[in-house]
Design a protein around this motif. Structure first.
Motif, short mmCIF file in Angstrom:
data_model
loop_
_atom_site.label_atom_id
_atom_site.label_comp_id
_atom_site.label_asym_id
_atom_site.label_seq_id
_atom_site.Cartn_x
_atom_site.Cartn_y
_atom_site.Cartn_z
N GLY A 37 0.89 -1.06 0.11
CA GLY A 37 0.03 0.03 -0.02
C GLY A 37 0.74 1.06 0.14
N ALA A 38 0.23 2.16 -0.59
CA ALA A 38 1.13 3.63 -0.63
C ALA A 38 0.96 4.42 0.16
N LEU A 39 0.05 4.27 1.14
CA LEU A 39 -0.05 5.01 2.25
C LEU A 39 0.92 5.18 3.33
N ALA A 40 1.26 6.21 4.08
CA ALA A 40 2.22 6.02 5.27
C ALA A 40 1.50 5.56 6.30
N ALA A 41 2.08 5.15 7.31
CA ALA A 41 1.38 4.50 8.52
C ALA A 41 2.20 4.75 9.60
N PRO A 42 1.87 4.87 10.99
CA PRO A 42 2.58 4.92 12.11
C PRO A 42 3.36 3.60 12.26
N VAL A 43 4.38 3.65 13.14
CA VAL A 43 5.04 2.32 13.41
C VAL A 43 4.16 1.20 13.81
N SER A 44 4.57 0.13 13.35
CA SER A 44 3.74 -0.93 13.15
C SER A 44 3.82 -1.67 14.36
N THR A 45 2.71 -2.46 14.97
CA THR A 45 2.65 -3.14 16.06
C THR A 45 3.90 -4.36 15.88
N ILE A 98 -8.17 2.19 16.48
CA ILE A 98 -7.91 2.82 17.90
C ILE A 98 -6.58 2.39 18.51
N GLY A 99 -6.21 0.98 18.21
CA GLY A 99 -5.00 0.78 18.95
C GLY A 99 -3.87 1.16 18.15
N ALA A 100 -4.01 1.41 17.10
CA ALA A 100 -2.85 2.08 16.31
C ALA A 100 -2.26 3.53 16.60
N LEU A 101 -3.31 3.93 17.52
CA LEU A 101 -2.89 5.47 18.17
C LEU A 101 -1.67 5.19 19.18
N MET A 102 -1.62 4.25 19.69
CA MET A 102 -0.29 3.86 20.50
C MET A 102 0.98 3.65 19.74
N GLU A 103 0.76 3.73 18.34
CA GLU A 103 2.19 3.54 17.63
C GLU A 103 2.59 4.74 17.13
N ILE A 131 -4.69 8.83 25.09
CA ILE A 131 -5.50 8.92 23.90
C ILE A 131 -6.29 7.75 23.47
N VAL A 132 -5.69 6.61 23.60
CA VAL A 132 -6.32 5.42 23.26
C VAL A 132 -7.65 5.01 24.11
N ALA A 133 -7.31 5.44 25.50
CA ALA A 133 -8.35 5.33 26.56
C ALA A 133 -9.68 6.01 26.18
N ALA A 134 -9.09 7.23 25.57
CA ALA A 134 -10.28 8.30 25.50
C ALA A 134 -11.17 7.61 24.05
#
Length: 526
Positions: free
Chosen positions: A14-22, A342-347, A361-364
């Motif tokens: 995929g071409a889209l960027a992403a946060p650091v993966s799990t 939602i879980g990706a917010l931690m990344e 932020i994840v909890a919210a």
């Protein structure tokens, strides 16, 4: 919720960027054990599905499936009104029949159905954990536990709850196969999908989802031979239904049901699912799942979940007959995608946010999602809502229907015959009232009616001959068919109808209690 063990390593596309993966996170011991989290989520899901579950009696579809179970168990006073073989396979009805065989009293059918909904919550956790890690799995399970769609449907004696349970099991097993590439998991996937089809035949569409996933995921190198093995495992399980039909001598009847299903008229507009799904699954959940698809890196995981969602969604959008509960098997996949987002917010790692702030932020985010689902769900299962009923099939029981049926059982002579507006109320009268009932709205055209329902070709003659002794008008059928509602009133006026019983629902209007008649029983004479 803490950082869970990493998911299986995989190459992302995929071409889209992403946060650091799990996958790059270092596994740390969670501060609260997973068993505690999942135990609390399961208890919440069980509470929402069981609380106040019998405040309202069965709707027409529920009486059919409970009646089939009674027929399988040879409960004579119910079985005489409900044939064993109707339009659907019999796995869930056979499970219900064991309750009758064990001598369970009361309405045990709904709690048994609700257990499948609770089981789906657990399977959703396993699915999310397998695909995206512990945190995403827990969030996905919480979403399923409080989602109005799954709670409402699994509180009813419908086939869609068990079908969704086995479908989610097959999706999880498919994920196990995709991450391990071992054939036994693929065979288990086919067997689980077979159980889903034996719950309700529309689950066969999910085999199309699997084929779409295989076609879209060449990087997994799944061979046609392996797909054939899955199909063989599916067939070995599903063949039990035609064998049962053959043994039971109901082959012609099954053909009639198929003809009826193929030629049924459209019952909703094309806007039906776009209009009901946001309220059923939650608008925030759908938006969050969309974020997981379009704003994060994509892999075979998203292809698998999207195939699971889109193939049945497209089919039922194009198919003329639509039902509120038909797309329920897609809900766990939607929940898994939302859990991933939602879980990706931690990344996300920035110099301004440390781990503690990211957890906040994840909890919210989790709290916002859960609250957006829990509020409408509590409204639907509350005591105050027990007097309400929607004209939309599949959304709940029929207020005062059980009470009207029990009154008929106690006060109407044995052998009496009743005419109702439509077949749904006739089913309720037969299940609770143990009296033969016919729906005025049942079409005399065999292609336009369920083969289980008998029409009344000439109601006037039946009434003049005293073959029909009672009429039942109900507000729920009347809201769907004003023409036949007026027909019942017209026959009551024409044949000296006398009201012998009325069921009311109470509501609060302007600070005062208002009683509204919802079911009226007439006795008629030629």
């Amino acid at each position: 919720m803490g950082v869970g063990p990493p998911a299986q390593n995989h190459s992302e596309t995929g071409a889209l960027a992403a946060p650091v993966s799990t996958e790059t996170q270092v596994a740390t011991k969670p501060r609260i054990p997973t068993a505690v989290w999942i135990g609390g989520i399961v208890l919440l899901g069980a509470f929402l599905r069981l609380w106040n579950i019998d405040a309202v009696g069965f709707n027409g579809d529920e009486t059919v499936y409970a009646g089939q179970a009674a027929s399988i168990a040879n409960v004579h006073d119910i079985a005489m009104f409900f044939p064993t073989f109707r339009a659907h396979p019999l796995l869930f009805q056979s499970i219900l029949a064991t309750g009758y065989d064990l001598g369970l009293k009361g309405d045990f059918q709904r709690p048994l159905a609700a257990l499948f909904g609770v089981g789906t919550v657990v399977l959703t956790y396993l699915l999310g954990h397998r695909l995206y890690g512990r945190r995403a799995g827990l969030i996905a399970a919480l979403i399923m536990a409080v989602m109005p769609y799954d709670v409402i449907v699994s509180r009813q004696v419908l086939l869609d709850g068990p079908m969704t349970f086995f479908a989610t099991l097959s999706l999880y097993l498919l994920a196990r196969f995709a991450t391990t590439r071992t054939t036994p998991w693929l065979l288990a996937t086919g067997a689980a999908l077979g159980l889903s089809v034996l719950s309700k035949e529309t689950a066969i569409l999910l085999f199309g989802s699997i084929c779409a996933f295989v076609a879209l995921s060449p990087e997994l190198h799944i061979r046609v031979r392996q797909l054939a093995l899955l199909l063989a495992a599916l067939g070995v399980i599903v063949i039990a239904y035609p064998i049962a039909i053959g043994i039971g001598g109901s082959g012609n009847t099954s053909g009639n049901y198929l003809t009826w299903q193929l030629f049924r008229r459209a019952n909703h507009e094309l806007t039906f699912y776009p209009s009901i799904l946001p309220g059923a699954m939650g608008p925030l959940v759908l938006v969050t799942a969309g974020v997981a698809v379009f704003a994060l890196r994509r892999s075979w995981r998203e292809k698998m979940l999207l195939s699971w969602i889109l193939v049945p969604a497209v089919f039922f959008e194009l198919w003329p007959v639509k039902g509120y509960q038909y797309l329920l098997p897609a809900a766990p996949a939607v929940a898994a995608l939302a859990g991933r987002a939602i879980g990706a917010l931690m990344e996300f790692r920035t110099t301004r946010l440390d781990v503690r702030h990211r957890r906040m932020i994840v909890a919210a985010g989790v709290a916002a999602l859960a609250a957006s689902l829990l509020v409408p769900t509590l409204d639907r299962v509350s005591v105050d809502s027990s007097a309400k009923a929607s004209s939309l099939a599949g959304t709940g029981g029929v207020p005062r229907g059980r009470e009207a049926g029990l009154w008929i059982d106690r006060h109407v002579p044995q052998g009496a015959t009743i005419m109702t507006i439509g077949p749904s109320m006739a089913n309720i009268i037969e299940f609770y009232g143990k009296r033969q009932a016919y729906g005025l709205a049942v079409s005399p055209n065999p292609l336009s009616r369920n083969p289980s329902y008998q029409p009344i070709p000439n109601p006037d003659r039946r009434l003049r001959n005293a073959d029909l002794q009672y009429l039942v008008w109900d507000a729920y059928s009347a809201s769907r068919s004003a023409f036949f509602s007026k027909g019942i009133i017209r026959y009551a006026d024409r044949y000296n109808g006398h009201v012998v019983h009325t069921e009311y629902v109470k509501s609060n209007e302007g600070g005062r209690t208002v009683k509204t008649p919802v079911i009226v029983v007439y006795t008629v004479r030629p």
